[in-house]
Design an enzyme around this catalytic site. Structure first.
Site, PDB file in Angstrom:
ATOM      1  N   VAL A  12       1.140  -1.146   0.053  1.00 11.09           N
ATOM      2  CA  VAL A  12      -0.078   0.105   0.198  1.00 11.09           C
ATOM      3  C   VAL A  12       0.798   1.389  -0.130  1.00 11.09           C
ATOM      4  O   VAL A  12       0.936   2.230  -0.781  1.00 11.09           O
ATOM      5  CB  VAL A  12      -0.947   0.109   1.257  1.00 11.09           C
ATOM      6  CG1 VAL A  12      -1.582   1.338   1.181  1.00 11.09           C
ATOM      7  CG2 VAL A  12      -1.777  -1.300   1.090  1.00 11.09           C
ATOM      8  N   LEU A 246     -17.875 -12.988  -8.911  1.00 10.19           N
ATOM      9  CA  LEU A 246     -18.659 -13.931  -8.697  1.00 10.19           C
ATOM     10  C   LEU A 246     -17.927 -15.432  -9.344  1.00 10.19           C
ATOM     11  O   LEU A 246     -18.616 -16.334  -9.481  1.00 10.19           O
ATOM     12  CB  LEU A 246     -19.739 -13.774  -9.746  1.00 10.19           C
ATOM     13  CG  LEU A 246     -20.932 -12.575  -9.565  1.00 10.19           C
ATOM     14  CD1 LEU A 246     -21.978 -12.319 -10.635  1.00 10.19           C
ATOM     15  CD2 LEU A 246     -21.483 -13.022  -8.214  1.00 10.19           C
ATOM     16  N   GLY A 249     -14.263 -20.475  -6.039  1.00  4.58           N
ATOM     17  CA  GLY A 249     -13.031 -20.899  -6.077  1.00  4.58           C
ATOM     18  C   GLY A 249     -13.048 -21.729  -4.837  1.00  4.58           C
ATOM     19  O   GLY A 249     -13.861 -22.280  -4.247  1.00  4.58           O
ATOM     20  N   GLY A 253      -9.237 -15.750   0.361  1.00  5.81           N
ATOM     21  CA  GLY A 253      -8.083 -15.586   1.359  1.00  5.81           C
ATOM     22  C   GLY A 253      -7.439 -14.017   1.065  1.00  5.81           C
ATOM     23  O   GLY A 253      -7.920 -12.930   0.494  1.00  5.81           O
ATOM     24  N   CYS A 256      -6.088  -9.489   3.432  1.00  7.40           N
ATOM     25  CA  CYS A 256      -7.169  -8.330   3.759  1.00  7.40           C
ATOM     26  C   CYS A 256      -8.267  -8.934   4.229  1.00  7.40           C
ATOM     27  O   CYS A 256      -9.050  -8.687   5.366  1.00  7.40           O
ATOM     28  CB  CYS A 256      -7.328  -7.448   2.660  1.00  7.40           C
ATOM     29  SG  CYS A 256      -5.575  -6.616   2.276  1.00  7.40           S
TER      30      CYS A 256
HETATM   31  C1  UGA Z   1      -8.781  -6.783  -1.443  1.00 10.32           C
HETATM   32  C2  UGA Z   1     -10.004  -5.617  -2.186  1.00 10.32           C
HETATM   33  O1  UGA Z   1     -10.552  -6.381  -3.104  1.00 10.32           O
HETATM   34  C3  UGA Z   1      -9.354  -4.388  -2.175  1.00 10.32           C
HETATM   35  O2  UGA Z   1     -10.248  -3.569  -2.802  1.00 10.32           O
HETATM   36  C4  UGA Z   1      -8.820  -3.933  -0.906  1.00 10.32           C
HETATM   37  O3  UGA Z   1      -8.034  -2.658  -1.058  1.00 10.32           O
HETATM   38  C5  UGA Z   1      -7.739  -4.832  -0.350  1.00 10.32           C
HETATM   39  O4  UGA Z   1      -8.235  -6.414  -0.276  1.00 10.32           O
HETATM   40  C6  UGA Z   1      -7.182  -4.432   0.991  1.00 10.32           C
HETATM   41  O5  UGA Z   1      -7.979  -4.174   1.854  1.00 10.32           O
HETATM   42  O6  UGA Z   1      -6.026  -3.948   1.142  1.00 10.32           O
HETATM   43  P1  UGA Z   1      -6.814  -8.282  -2.574  1.00 10.32           P
HETATM   44  O7  UGA Z   1      -6.576  -8.730  -1.125  1.00 10.32           O
HETATM   45  O8  UGA Z   1      -5.677  -7.914  -3.312  1.00 10.32           O
HETATM   46  O9  UGA Z   1      -7.825  -7.091  -2.433  1.00 10.32           O
HETATM   47  O10 UGA Z   1      -7.472  -9.301  -3.001  1.00 10.32           O
HETATM   48  P2  UGA Z   1      -8.640  -9.711  -3.895  1.00 10.32           P
HETATM   49  O11 UGA Z   1      -8.546  -9.332  -5.616  1.00 10.32           O
HETATM   50  O12 UGA Z   1      -9.834  -8.966  -3.706  1.00 10.32           O
HETATM   51  O13 UGA Z   1      -8.928 -11.193  -3.835  1.00 10.32           O
HETATM   52  C7  UGA Z   1      -9.360 -11.827  -2.639  1.00 10.32           C
HETATM   53  C8  UGA Z   1      -9.691 -13.195  -2.520  1.00 10.32           C
HETATM   54  O14 UGA Z   1     -10.703 -13.473  -3.178  1.00 10.32           O
HETATM   55  C9  UGA Z   1      -8.544 -14.221  -3.452  1.00 10.32           C
HETATM   56  O15 UGA Z   1      -8.281 -15.301  -2.780  1.00 10.32           O
HETATM   57  C10 UGA Z   1      -9.364 -14.331  -4.776  1.00 10.32           C
HETATM   58  O16 UGA Z   1      -8.523 -15.399  -5.276  1.00 10.32           O
HETATM   59  C11 UGA Z   1     -10.544 -14.358  -4.104  1.00 10.32           C
HETATM   60  N1  UGA Z   1     -11.645 -14.110  -5.269  1.00 10.32           N
HETATM   61  C12 UGA Z   1     -11.766 -12.998  -5.819  1.00 10.32           C
HETATM   62  C13 UGA Z   1     -12.371 -14.989  -5.626  1.00 10.32           C
HETATM   63  O17 UGA Z   1     -12.317 -16.415  -5.373  1.00 10.32           O
HETATM   64  N2  UGA Z   1     -13.207 -14.939  -6.750  1.00 10.32           N
HETATM   65  C14 UGA Z   1     -13.544 -13.812  -7.312  1.00 10.32           C
HETATM   66  O18 UGA Z   1     -14.348 -13.718  -8.195  1.00 10.32           O
HETATM   67  C15 UGA Z   1     -12.732 -12.823  -6.946  1.00 10.32           C
END
Ligand code: UGA
Length: 431
Positions: A12, A246, A249, A253, A256
């Site tokens: 960040v 949507l 998976g 995780g 965050c």
């Molecule tokens: C997340 C939020 O999306 C950001 O907006 C936020 O700023 C950030 O946390 C934070 O608080 O710093 P991030 O942790 O990088 O971002 O990851 P994401 O892309 O949101 O994915 C989180 C988890 O959800 C991953 O394990 C990903 O594989 C899973 N995921 C995501 C799914 O299983 N399906 C999806 O459609 C999207």
């Protein structure tokens, strides 16, 4: 253009600093980790983050981006002070504010008059008050400006955000912080600090809830014989639902969502509200890890227990090298606990990297340098992270080298007709 100190150079802080310097501001980034600062001064980026190296290089060359050791050194001449330090989960589920308080107390004495301290770290509701108390400076405004950056696309998210949220009781300070984003085309919303902090937690917990819901729907699809890919496509056409987030998976995780969802439940509890909905969201996620692991273990049994599992993907999602709270690892912990051997490959994890062992000392898996070495002699192949390169696997070759023909595609990444045509038994999620 403004002078900005960034305290903390995690993904960040580093992204915020590099992007602000790209927008024309004078930025000094500080960290307590001396070797890390030395590497950053040479333009070496410690994380995988698309486009960040180019911006850091640009900032170092133009002199608009500098790296120093120690928060006070960065803050002594700056007008804005962004606190981007970690807020890990404490023993009781609440966020641990010790880094934040330490940073605030370090800069308190050196802050120039009328400067603005900005909380960028994800901090519990009410933390601007905590920072203001630690600073003890009536001339300094404390503002909340939560980040919504996704790892892997953090630079693009910073420069093209959906919104910028600023929480301040001091209108003038809010306008000064808003002006830092004048070259960013996004709605800027000004509210009070408590609302800004709540927006951050509510957004992450909502997205986590959406994913638990989708994963539960995937389980239902398996029970009733529907295909979750079509189900979410049909849902996503409804603009009130939206197409994003949507994808089912192995469970969700990262550094965050789990931390913030638990912290929000705790914030609610402390405020006298039992937000049990969030406990269900977390429970569904644990069940998804269990279910995915059970599928993998069953697929090995289907191969008469001969051989290991080739696990493809260890990071918490594609496009990052971050292993913290990774669903892949959660699943593999359960698979190894069932007595199944695992040989893993991940494009962002080096073979001789002891990083995995450092974060997960109890995880007994072998890590190799390419997917085919992982698959050699395997009873089953499990795709756990959605790296693009796994879409291009050579199934003729896999059919030759694997001991069993089983695939568990926990990200629904593959066109299942391809492995099926080569005689593989394919198991996806919710299809
Ligand atoms: C997340 C939020 O999306 C950001 O907006 C936020 O700023 C950030 O946390 C934070 O608080 O710093 P991030 O942790 O990088 O971002 O990851 P994401 O892309 O949101 O994915 C989180 C988890 O959800 C991953 O394990 C990903 O594989 C899973 N995921 C995501 C799914 O299983 N399906 C999806 O459609 C999207």
């Amino acid at each position: 253009m403004a002078s900005i100190a960034i305290i903390g150079t995690g993904y960040v802080g580093l992204t915020t600093g590099a992007c602000f310097s790209h927008l024309g501001h004078d930025v000094v980034c500080a960290d307590i980790d001396e070797p890390k600062i030395a590497r950053l001064q040479n333009g070496e980026i410690p994380i995988v983050e698309k486009g960040l190296d180019r911006l850091v290089d640009e900032g170092l060359r133009s002199g608009k981006l500098r790296f120093v050791v120690g928060a006070a050194e960065a803050s002594k001449d700056a007008e804005f002070h962004y606190l981007c330090v970690p807020t890990p989960q404490g023993e009781d589920g609440a966020a641990d504010l010790s880094y934040l308080e330490a940073a605030a107390s370090e800069i308190a004495g050196v802050l120039p008059n009328d400067s603005v301290v900005v909380n960028k770290s994800t901090v519990p509701v009410g933390s601007t008050r905590v920072v203001a108390r630690v600073l003890g400076r009536s001339d300094v405004a404390v503002v909340s400006n939560p980040e919504f950056l996704r790892e892997g696309t953090a630079v693009a998210d910073f420069l093209n955000p959906d919104r910028v949220v600023i929480g301040s009781r001091d209108q003038e300070a809010a306008i000064r912080v808003a002006a830092l984003y004048s070259r960013v085309a996004a709605p800027i919303m000004v509210t009070d600090p408590v609302s800004a902090e709540t927006i951050k937690y509510a957004s992450n917990a909502f997205l986590a809830s959406k994913l638990s819901f989708v994963n539960a729907i995937a389980t239902l699809c398996e029970a009733v014989g529907a295909d979750v890919n079509d189900v979410v496509l049909g849902m996503g056409y409804d603009s009130r639902i939206g197409r994003e987030f949507l994808r089912p998976g192995p469970g969700w995780g990262g550094s965050c969502f789990p931390k913030d969802t638990k912290a929000l439940a705790r914030i609610a509890e402390d405020a006298g509200y039992d937000f049990s909905f969030l406990n269900e969201v977390l429970l569904v996620n644990e069940q998804q890890f269990d279910r995915t692991a059970a599928k993998i273990v069953d697929s090995v049994d289907a191969a008469a227990g001969q051989g290991h599992v080739a696990a493809l993907g260890l990071t918490f999602k594609a496009g990052t090298d971050d292993l913290r709270d990774s669903p892949s690892i959660e699943v593999l912990k359960r698979v190894t606990a069932a007595g199944v051997k695992v040989r893993a490959y991940d494009p962002a994890v080096l073979v001789d990297d002891n990083h995995v062992g450092r974060i997960y000392p109890d995880l007994d898996i072998e890590i190799v340098g390419d997917p085919y070495t992982a698959a050699e002699g395997a009873a089953s192949l499990a795709i756990l992270t959605e790296w693009d390169e796994f879409t291009w696997l050579d199934f003729d070759k896999l059919a030759e080298i694997m001991g069993g023909r089983n695939i568990v595609d926990a990200r629904n990444l593959l066109d299942d007709t391809i492995p099926r045509r080569r005689g593989f038994k394919y198991r996806g999620i919710g299809r």
